[in-house]
Design a protein around this motif. Structure first.
Motif, PDB file in Angstrom:
ATOM      1  N   PHE A 108      -8.395  -2.915 -10.930  1.00 29.39           N
ATOM      2  CA  PHE A 108      -9.615  -3.712 -10.935  1.00 29.39           C
ATOM      3  C   PHE A 108     -10.131  -3.819  -9.508  1.00 29.39           C
ATOM      4  N   VAL A 109     -11.320  -3.240  -9.269  1.00 31.34           N
ATOM      5  CA  VAL A 109     -11.920  -3.240  -7.934  1.00 31.34           C
ATOM      6  C   VAL A 109     -12.908  -4.403  -7.863  1.00 31.34           C
ATOM      7  N   LEU A 110     -12.695  -5.307  -6.898  1.00 33.87           N
ATOM      8  CA  LEU A 110     -13.579  -6.464  -6.746  1.00 33.87           C
ATOM      9  C   LEU A 110     -14.857  -6.039  -6.025  1.00 33.87           C
ATOM     10  N   THR A 111     -15.995  -6.262  -6.638  1.00 33.99           N
ATOM     11  CA  THR A 111     -17.263  -5.864  -6.024  1.00 33.99           C
ATOM     12  C   THR A 111     -18.394  -6.695  -6.616  1.00 33.99           C
ATOM     13  N   HIS A 112     -19.416  -6.928  -5.807  1.00 34.99           N
ATOM     14  CA  HIS A 112     -20.611  -7.591  -6.332  1.00 34.99           C
ATOM     15  C   HIS A 112     -21.533  -6.596  -7.020  1.00 34.99           C
ATOM     16  N   ARG A 128     -15.340  -5.123 -11.019  1.00 32.94           N
ATOM     17  CA  ARG A 128     -15.549  -6.466 -11.517  1.00 32.94           C
ATOM     18  C   ARG A 128     -16.071  -7.403 -10.443  1.00 32.94           C
ATOM     19  N   GLU A 129     -17.080  -8.199 -10.827  1.00 36.79           N
ATOM     20  CA  GLU A 129     -17.499  -9.330 -10.013  1.00 36.79           C
ATOM     21  C   GLU A 129     -16.930 -10.555 -10.708  1.00 36.79           C
ATOM     22  N   GLY A 130     -16.203 -11.384 -10.011  1.00 39.98           N
ATOM     23  CA  GLY A 130     -15.633 -12.560 -10.663  1.00 39.98           C
ATOM     24  C   GLY A 130     -14.722 -13.263  -9.686  1.00 39.98           C
ATOM     25  N   SER A 131     -14.323 -14.468 -10.044  1.00 37.99           N
ATOM     26  CA  SER A 131     -13.394 -15.206  -9.185  1.00 37.99           C
ATOM     27  C   SER A 131     -12.026 -14.540  -9.266  1.00 37.99           C
ATOM     28  N   PRO A 132     -11.160 -14.760  -8.274  1.00 39.06           N
ATOM     29  CA  PRO A 132      -9.781 -14.250  -8.373  1.00 39.06           C
ATOM     30  C   PRO A 132      -9.136 -14.638  -9.709  1.00 39.06           C
ATOM     31  N   GLN A 133      -9.323 -15.877 -10.144  1.00 34.89           N
ATOM     32  CA  GLN A 133      -8.718 -16.327 -11.406  1.00 34.89           C
ATOM     33  C   GLN A 133      -9.205 -15.487 -12.586  1.00 34.89           C
ATOM     34  N   GLU A 134     -10.523 -15.244 -12.629  1.00 36.40           N
ATOM     35  CA  GLU A 134     -11.093 -14.514 -13.764  1.00 36.40           C
ATOM     36  C   GLU A 134     -10.596 -13.069 -13.800  1.00 36.40           C
ATOM     37  N   VAL A 135     -10.601 -12.430 -12.643  1.00 31.16           N
ATOM     38  CA  VAL A 135     -10.167 -11.027 -12.617  1.00 31.16           C
ATOM     39  C   VAL A 135      -8.665 -10.941 -12.890  1.00 31.16           C
ATOM     40  N   LEU A 136      -7.914 -11.910 -12.379  1.00 32.45           N
ATOM     41  CA  LEU A 136      -6.471 -11.918 -12.635  1.00 32.45           C
ATOM     42  C   LEU A 136      -6.185 -12.067 -14.127  1.00 32.45           C
ATOM     43  N   GLU A 137      -6.939 -12.913 -14.790  1.00 33.62           N
ATOM     44  CA  GLU A 137      -6.759 -13.101 -16.231  1.00 33.62           C
ATOM     45  C   GLU A 137      -6.898 -11.760 -16.966  1.00 33.62           C
ATOM     46  N   GLU A 138      -7.935 -11.011 -16.600  1.00 34.74           N
ATOM     47  CA  GLU A 138      -8.154  -9.709 -17.241  1.00 34.74           C
ATOM     48  C   GLU A 138      -7.039  -8.720 -16.861  1.00 34.74           C
ATOM     49  N   ALA A 139      -6.609  -8.761 -15.592  1.00 36.24           N
ATOM     50  CA  ALA A 139      -5.542  -7.855 -15.145  1.00 36.24           C
ATOM     51  C   ALA A 139      -4.224  -8.173 -15.852  1.00 36.24           C
ATOM     52  N   GLY A 145       2.168  -7.685 -20.210  1.00 34.07           N
ATOM     53  CA  GLY A 145       3.486  -8.302 -19.997  1.00 34.07           C
ATOM     54  C   GLY A 145       4.105  -7.969 -18.659  1.00 34.07           C
ATOM     55  N   ARG A 146       3.605  -6.931 -18.006  1.00 36.77           N
ATOM     56  CA  ARG A 146       4.157  -6.594 -16.696  1.00 36.77           C
ATOM     57  C   ARG A 146       3.396  -7.333 -15.579  1.00 36.77           C
ATOM     58  N   ASP A 147       3.817  -7.124 -14.340  1.00 36.71           N
ATOM     59  CA  ASP A 147       3.254  -7.864 -13.212  1.00 36.71           C
ATOM     60  C   ASP A 147       1.944  -7.232 -12.738  1.00 36.71           C
ATOM     61  N   VAL A 148       1.229  -7.989 -11.913  1.00 39.11           N
ATOM     62  CA  VAL A 148      -0.022  -7.505 -11.316  1.00 39.11           C
ATOM     63  C   VAL A 148       0.156  -7.421  -9.804  1.00 39.11           C
ATOM     64  N   ARG A 149      -0.182  -6.254  -9.259  1.00 39.55           N
ATOM     65  CA  ARG A 149      -0.130  -6.060  -7.812  1.00 39.55           C
ATOM     66  C   ARG A 149      -1.478  -6.413  -7.196  1.00 39.55           C
ATOM     67  N   ILE A 150      -1.449  -7.186  -6.110  1.00 44.04           N
ATOM     68  CA  ILE A 150      -2.647  -7.385  -5.305  1.00 44.04           C
ATOM     69  C   ILE A 150      -2.579  -6.329  -4.208  1.00 44.04           C
ATOM     70  N   GLY A 151      -3.479  -5.357  -4.254  1.00 46.78           N
ATOM     71  CA  GLY A 151      -3.328  -4.155  -3.438  1.00 46.78           C
ATOM     72  C   GLY A 151      -3.918  -4.251  -2.046  1.00 46.78           C
ATOM     73  N   ALA A 163      -6.392 -19.028  -3.162  1.00 51.71           N
ATOM     74  CA  ALA A 163      -6.448 -19.564  -4.531  1.00 51.71           C
ATOM     75  C   ALA A 163      -5.056 -19.902  -5.063  1.00 51.71           C
ATOM     76  N   ASP A 164      -4.047 -19.743  -4.213  1.00 49.71           N
ATOM     77  CA  ASP A 164      -2.645 -20.040  -4.569  1.00 49.71           C
ATOM     78  C   ASP A 164      -2.185 -19.268  -5.799  1.00 49.71           C
ATOM     79  N   LEU A 165      -2.564 -17.979  -5.862  1.00 46.34           N
ATOM     80  CA  LEU A 165      -2.232 -17.160  -7.030  1.00 46.34           C
ATOM     81  C   LEU A 165      -1.126 -16.140  -6.758  1.00 46.34           C
ATOM     82  N   VAL A 166      -0.623 -16.095  -5.520  1.00 43.49           N
ATOM     83  CA  VAL A 166       0.389 -15.079  -5.178  1.00 43.49           C
ATOM     84  C   VAL A 166       1.796 -15.646  -5.390  1.00 43.49           C
ATOM     85  N   ASP A 167       2.637 -14.902  -6.118  1.00 41.85           N
ATOM     86  CA  ASP A 167       4.025 -15.337  -6.347  1.00 41.85           C
ATOM     87  C   ASP A 167       4.991 -14.758  -5.330  1.00 41.85           C
ATOM     88  N   THR A 168       4.876 -13.454  -5.054  1.00 45.54           N
ATOM     89  CA  THR A 168       5.756 -12.818  -4.066  1.00 45.54           C
ATOM     90  C   THR A 168       4.921 -11.891  -3.184  1.00 45.54           C
TER      91      THR A 168
END
Lengths: 214, 214
Positions: A108-112, A128-139, A145-151, A163-168
């Motif tokens: 998912f590439v964040l772009t306006h 996708r244009e959206g908040s981190p929360q919204e794009v993360l939900e889709e990812a 069931g697997r993890d999502v990488r923030i690249g 946004a306090d969304l990073v676990d590791t």
């Protein structure tokens, strides 16, 4: 195990910069020499972009071989996809990653400036244009069931940290100073209010920084 | 990437012993206290035997989370399966690993006393008499393109080292002395004629030893 949000193999200069100034088509890292940040990874047996056999199987290889481990999707900033700013002028250009990008999941590439999704080999790029929360939900849904990488790059990692969304988070600090560009931190200690931190020097000269949520 | 033969998370005392003297049903590690060898792994988030959430995501966790990564079969010695010696007297007893063994692949148990294969949850145990080469050949086929783990104990790892069949080996050395039992080495330097070696101390007090074939 719940789905995690992971930053992996994120490469930084000793003074905290993830890329230099002046990104262009020819210089994805601006004035920085990407080899100085990334050569530790390229030397390992499991570097995802490796095309020839060989490579090391020491400590650094544990990090490169973890790149795909239980990852089901990636979220990246637009600048990791390409150097363009503003509206897409040429949708024929399909990013910096060649015909066989190393991600092999939905990305998912964040772009306006949305554009149609497309696939290259095993990787599908969505815009996708959206908040981190919204794009993360889709990812998360795409990761099945697997993890999502923030690249990355830096701006995208900072957005998800804010946004306090990073676990590791794994940050590989190279023995080089960049002085200007995109800065992740002034000191890794900036994050220890919210994260545990282990600092692990590698024989390669890289210092691995391992963060996980308190 | 060719199929590899990997020793992973092999736990050793500082003086080179993988288990103590006097293995029995009640004491799988003989006089050794398994907690002293294994507690570093049990503390991590990805320890395969973990049943509750939580755990650390630092350096040690990279090793426990690599346990299943691209592994398609395991080969273990009979003493890792159970304490019996000689002919099987009770085939109803299905090993030390409970109803849900952590392997989740085919497992080949080396023994001079074959018995029928059986499955527990996602793990199938096969019992084989044969040379390391012969059993490895079968394990490679069962692994279907993925790697084969040599699960131990000490005698089994030594057999595969002696036959020069090991590609990579991770040994986690705990700060404890056992003085007697099953010994893997007098010094890790014993292996550096054939293997590269990186020695990586962990904040947990464990010292990870990473070997890969020269």
């Amino acid at each position: 195990m719940p789905q995690l949000v992971r930053v992996q193999n994120f490469m930084l200069s000793r003074d905290g910069f993830g890329s230099g100034e002046g990104q262009s088509l020819e210089r994805p890292f601006g004035h920085a020499d990407p080899a100085q940040l990334a050569s530790w990874a390229g030397a390992t047996a499991h570097w995802p972009n490796r095309t020839d056999p060989g490579g090391t199987c020491g400590l650094d290889d544990y990090f490169t071989r973890d790149f795909h481990n239980n990852i089901g999707a990636e979220i990246m900033g637009r600048n990791k996809f390409g150097p363009q700013r503003g509206p897409w002028e040429n949708e024929d250009w399909q990013g910096w990653w060649g015909d066989d990008p190393p991600f092999r999941t939905p990305v998912f590439v964040l772009t306006h400036y949305p554009r149609p999704s497309f696939s290259l080999s095993d990787t599908t790029f969505h815009f996708r244009e959206g908040s981190p929360q919204e794009v993360l939900e889709e990812a998360f849904q795409a990761a099945d069931g697997r993890d999502v990488r923030i690249g990355g790059g830096v701006e995208t990692v900072l957005e998800f940290l804010d946004a306090d969304l990073v676990d590791t988070m794994h940050v590989a600090v190279a023995p080089v100073e960049l002085e200007r560009g995109e800065r992740l931190w002034r000191s890794p200690e900036d994050l220890t209010d919210r994260f545990h931190l282990e600092v692990v020097p590698s024989p390669s000269g890289i210092v691995h920084h391992l963060f996980w949520r308190k």
